[in-house]
Write a protein that holds these residues in place. Structure first.
Motif, PDB file in Angstrom:
ATOM      1  N   PHE A  27       0.804  -1.216   0.000  1.00 50.82           N
ATOM      2  CA  PHE A  27       0.000   0.000   0.000  1.00 50.82           C
ATOM      3  C   PHE A  27       0.840   1.271   0.000  1.00 50.82           C
ATOM      4  N   THR A  28       2.161   1.138   0.020  1.00 46.81           N
ATOM      5  CA  THR A  28       3.005   2.321   0.020  1.00 46.81           C
ATOM      6  C   THR A  28       3.514   2.584  -1.393  1.00 46.81           C
ATOM      7  N   TYR A  29       4.010   3.794  -1.586  1.00 42.81           N
ATOM      8  CA  TYR A  29       4.552   4.170  -2.887  1.00 42.81           C
ATOM      9  C   TYR A  29       6.036   3.843  -2.983  1.00 42.81           C
ATOM     10  N   ARG A  30       6.624   3.387  -1.901  1.00 41.80           N
ATOM     11  CA  ARG A  30       8.046   3.073  -1.926  1.00 41.80           C
ATOM     12  C   ARG A  30       8.269   1.697  -2.541  1.00 41.80           C
ATOM     13  N   LYS A  31       9.442   1.506  -3.094  1.00 39.27           N
ATOM     14  CA  LYS A  31       9.753   0.206  -3.683  1.00 39.27           C
ATOM     15  C   LYS A  31       9.910  -0.856  -2.602  1.00 39.27           C
ATOM     16  N   ARG A  32      10.347  -0.433  -1.414  1.00 41.95           N
ATOM     17  CA  ARG A  32      10.557  -1.374  -0.330  1.00 41.95           C
ATOM     18  C   ARG A  32       9.976  -0.798   0.944  1.00 41.95           C
ATOM     19  N   SER A  33       9.278  -1.626   1.698  1.00 44.59           N
ATOM     20  CA  SER A  33       8.660  -1.181   2.942  1.00 44.59           C
ATOM     21  C   SER A  33       9.313  -1.885   4.121  1.00 44.59           C
ATOM     22  N   VAL A  34       9.384  -1.198   5.265  1.00 40.35           N
ATOM     23  CA  VAL A  34       9.896  -1.833   6.480  1.00 40.35           C
ATOM     24  C   VAL A  34       8.794  -2.635   7.166  1.00 40.35           C
ATOM     25  N   ILE A  35       7.572  -2.507   6.681  1.00 38.23           N
ATOM     26  CA  ILE A  35       6.431  -3.211   7.265  1.00 38.23           C
ATOM     27  C   ILE A  35       6.133  -4.457   6.421  1.00 38.23           C
ATOM     28  N   PRO A  36       6.163  -5.646   7.031  1.00 35.02           N
ATOM     29  CA  PRO A  36       5.874  -6.871   6.271  1.00 35.02           C
ATOM     30  C   PRO A  36       4.460  -6.873   5.697  1.00 35.02           C
ATOM     31  N   GLU A  37       4.262  -7.718   4.719  1.00 34.51           N
ATOM     32  CA  GLU A  37       2.990  -7.750   4.009  1.00 34.51           C
ATOM     33  C   GLU A  37       1.811  -8.050   4.929  1.00 34.51           C
ATOM     34  N   ASN A  38       1.984  -9.016   5.858  1.00 37.90           N
ATOM     35  CA  ASN A  38       0.854  -9.359   6.721  1.00 37.90           C
ATOM     36  C   ASN A  38       0.485  -8.212   7.651  1.00 37.90           C
ATOM     37  N   VAL A  39       1.486  -7.423   8.110  1.00 39.32           N
ATOM     38  CA  VAL A  39       1.200  -6.273   8.969  1.00 39.32           C
ATOM     39  C   VAL A  39       0.496  -5.189   8.165  1.00 39.32           C
ATOM     40  N   GLN A  40       0.912  -5.012   6.916  1.00 38.81           N
ATOM     41  CA  GLN A  40       0.253  -4.035   6.053  1.00 38.81           C
ATOM     42  C   GLN A  40      -1.218  -4.389   5.857  1.00 38.81           C
ATOM     43  N   GLU A  41      -1.493  -5.650   5.603  1.00 37.10           N
ATOM     44  CA  GLU A  41      -2.870  -6.076   5.383  1.00 37.10           C
ATOM     45  C   GLU A  41      -3.735  -5.823   6.614  1.00 37.10           C
ATOM     46  N   LEU A  42      -3.202  -6.177   7.793  1.00 39.61           N
ATOM     47  CA  LEU A  42      -3.970  -6.006   9.029  1.00 39.61           C
ATOM     48  C   LEU A  42      -4.135  -4.533   9.380  1.00 39.61           C
ATOM     49  N   ALA A  43      -3.081  -3.716   9.135  1.00 38.13           N
ATOM     50  CA  ALA A  43      -3.184  -2.287   9.406  1.00 38.13           C
ATOM     51  C   ALA A  43      -4.254  -1.652   8.528  1.00 38.13           C
ATOM     52  N   ARG A  44      -4.294  -2.015   7.244  1.00 38.85           N
ATOM     53  CA  ARG A  44      -5.312  -1.469   6.356  1.00 38.85           C
ATOM     54  C   ARG A  44      -6.706  -1.924   6.803  1.00 38.85           C
ATOM     55  N   GLU A  45      -6.835  -3.208   7.106  1.00 39.53           N
ATOM     56  CA  GLU A  45      -8.146  -3.725   7.493  1.00 39.53           C
ATOM     57  C   GLU A  45      -8.632  -3.101   8.790  1.00 39.53           C
ATOM     58  N   LEU A  46      -7.725  -2.956   9.757  1.00 40.07           N
ATOM     59  CA  LEU A  46      -8.125  -2.368  11.038  1.00 40.07           C
ATOM     60  C   LEU A  46      -8.424  -0.884  10.876  1.00 40.07           C
ATOM     61  N   GLY A  47      -7.626  -0.171  10.065  1.00 37.35           N
ATOM     62  CA  GLY A  47      -7.882   1.244   9.847  1.00 37.35           C
ATOM     63  C   GLY A  47      -9.222   1.483   9.184  1.00 37.35           C
ATOM     64  N   VAL A  48      -9.558   0.681   8.189  1.00 34.99           N
ATOM     65  CA  VAL A  48     -10.854   0.814   7.516  1.00 34.99           C
ATOM     66  C   VAL A  48     -11.991   0.452   8.462  1.00 34.99           C
ATOM     67  N   SER A  49     -11.797  -0.603   9.258  1.00 32.35           N
ATOM     68  CA  SER A  49     -12.828  -1.010  10.222  1.00 32.35           C
ATOM     69  C   SER A  49     -13.068   0.080  11.257  1.00 32.35           C
ATOM     70  N   PHE A  50     -12.004   0.758  11.669  1.00 29.64           N
ATOM     71  CA  PHE A  50     -12.138   1.847  12.629  1.00 29.64           C
ATOM     72  C   PHE A  50     -12.959   2.986  12.035  1.00 29.64           C
ATOM     73  N   GLN A  51     -12.671   3.331  10.784  1.00 25.72           N
ATOM     74  CA  GLN A  51     -13.424   4.406  10.145  1.00 25.72           C
ATOM     75  C   GLN A  51     -14.895   4.043   9.967  1.00 25.72           C
ATOM     76  N   ARG A  52     -15.168   2.766   9.740  1.00 19.93           N
ATOM     77  CA  ARG A  52     -16.554   2.318   9.563  1.00 19.93           C
ATOM     78  C   ARG A  52     -17.221   1.944  10.883  1.00 19.93           C
ATOM     79  N   LYS A  53     -16.474   2.109  11.985  1.00 19.31           N
ATOM     80  CA  LYS A  53     -16.985   1.817  13.326  1.00 19.31           C
ATOM     81  C   LYS A  53     -17.432   0.365  13.458  1.00 19.31           C
ATOM     82  N   LYS A  54     -16.591  -0.528  12.938  1.00 20.04           N
ATOM     83  CA  LYS A  54     -16.886  -1.956  13.015  1.00 20.04           C
ATOM     84  C   LYS A  54     -15.656  -2.718  13.494  1.00 20.04           C
ATOM     85  N   VAL A  55     -15.017  -2.196  14.523  1.00 20.22           N
ATOM     86  CA  VAL A  55     -13.801  -2.806  15.051  1.00 20.22           C
ATOM     87  C   VAL A  55     -14.168  -4.057  15.845  1.00 20.22           C
ATOM     88  N   SER A  56     -13.393  -5.138  15.630  1.00 19.51           N
ATOM     89  CA  SER A  56     -13.608  -6.374  16.377  1.00 19.51           C
ATOM     90  C   SER A  56     -12.385  -6.690  17.222  1.00 19.51           C
TER      91      SER A  56
END
Length: 354
Positions: free
Chosen positions: A2-31
């Motif tokens: 999800f970043t514009y950089r060629k290389r991220s310090v955040i592993p793929e699984n952390v990126q996926e969970l961060a995006r999912e949790l961030g979207v869930s927070f905005q939609r007020k559906k945090v589990s």
């Protein structure tokens, strides 16, 4: 991902969970399951990934605030109510899910970061979380720094020794780069690092081979005398020559020194020429140890870096050489390193001219 950089310090699984949790927070559906999964994914992140990782998590989780955004005037505003962060509302997300603070501490809004730090109820469980808390202690918003200091006082001192020791290798050099925090915050961080069980864990890590600026970390941990009791063990058993050299120098010279910065030194005032010179601070080391054992190990060390220190010690004690020291000088006289041999040559000339 999800970043514009060629290389991220955040592993793929952390990126996926961060995006999912961030979207869930905005939609007020945090589990609770999603919050727990995100925090579990942070466990394998190193402390040194925090400076850049914080920006990436903010971007990935869509928690940035655009240019020109005006913050609300207080925590009871409609802005925080819309985010579910109003402290007067018992059904807020952070009250229901305190560990959500491990994501929201990277939010673009200082009000949200403050609420996140105030909501946390558990100690950091990995080096990444420890470093994240320390960086919040240096936050540019004063209220966030205050909330982070209160959190650190309650929970940083109770984090596991392994977690603190692993993060200390990164955090110790950062002390000279974090300029916004106050003495109280610095004291809390130092007290958490200089716990006896943390220093015992750091000794084991200094004994083993590892990457990074290990020598710099060792010199910085020697700012206080708490670690001195471990130095003899490092002289005899550390795997890295740099660690053995620093431990040997500190004991034999009975002086600890560490880098504090640079200063400008005049070379030629007429032409305005200066050069940058490293500055060090020192303290005396007052601890009993086996001088003969340390000196003997240093003189026979496989690294010329350590053997040079042994030769320097013999030079400093040339007026009081014992028979055992003289034997060690004979060992070093035919050393394969020219730097060591030249020191023993100087020692012989100094003794002959005395």
């Amino acid at each position: 991902m999800f970043t514009y950089r060629k290389r991220s310090v955040i592993p793929e699984n952390v990126q996926e969970l961060a995006r999912e949790l961030g979207v869930s927070f905005q939609r007020k559906k945090v589990s609770a399951e999603l919050v727990s999964a995100f925090r579990s994914a942070l466990q394998n992140l190193p402390a040194e990934s925090v400076p850049r990782g914080a920006l990436e998590i903010r971007e990935i989780a869509q928690m940035s605030i655009g240019y020109g955004h005006r913050e609300p005037s207080g925590l009871g505003s409609s802005f925080l109510q819309a985010l579910g962060l109003n402290h007067k509302n018992e059904d807020t997300f952070l009250r229901d899910h305190p560990d959500l603070g491990w994501l929201l501490m990277f939010h673009g809004s200082g009000y949200v970061r403050q609420a996140a730090m105030e909501a946390l109820t558990t100690s950091p469980s990995c080096p990444f979380e420890v470093a994240a808390v320390v960086y919040r202690l240096n936050d540019w918003v004063g209220n966030v720094r205050t909330a982070s200091t209160e959190y650190a006082r309650r929970f940083l001192l109770t984090a596991s020794a392994k977690t603190i020791s692993e993060s200390a290798f990164f955090l110790l050099p950062q002390v000279y780069h974090l300029s916004r925090w106050n003495d109280q915050a610095l004291s809390v961080v130092q007290d958490s690092i200089y716990r006896t069980e943390v220093l015992d864990e750091m000794r084991e890590q200094f004994l083993a081979p590892r990457s990074g600026k290990v020598g710099q970390s060792l010199r910085l941990i020697l700012q206080r005398s708490d670690f001195d009791i471990h130095l003899e063990k490092l002289v005899l058993d550390a795997r890295l020559p740099t660690v053995r050299a620093i431990a040997t120098e500190t004991l034999l010279m009975r002086r600890a020194r560490w880098f504090v910065g640079y200063r400008r030194e005049w070379v030629n005032k007429v032409y305005g020429m200066t050069r940058r010179t490293a500055e060090f601070e020192t303290r005396d080391v007052e601890i009993d140890f086996g001088v003969a054992d340390v000196l003997g190990a240093a003189a026979r060390d496989k690294s010329s870096l350590v053997r040079r220190i042994a030769a320097d010690f013999l030079i400093s004690k040339r007026e009081y050489l014992t028979a055992e020291m003289a034997d060690l000088s004979d060992v070093l006289r035919n050393d394969k390193s020219s730097a060591v041999r030249s020191r023993i040559d100087f020692l012989d000339r100094a003794i002959a001219s005395a």
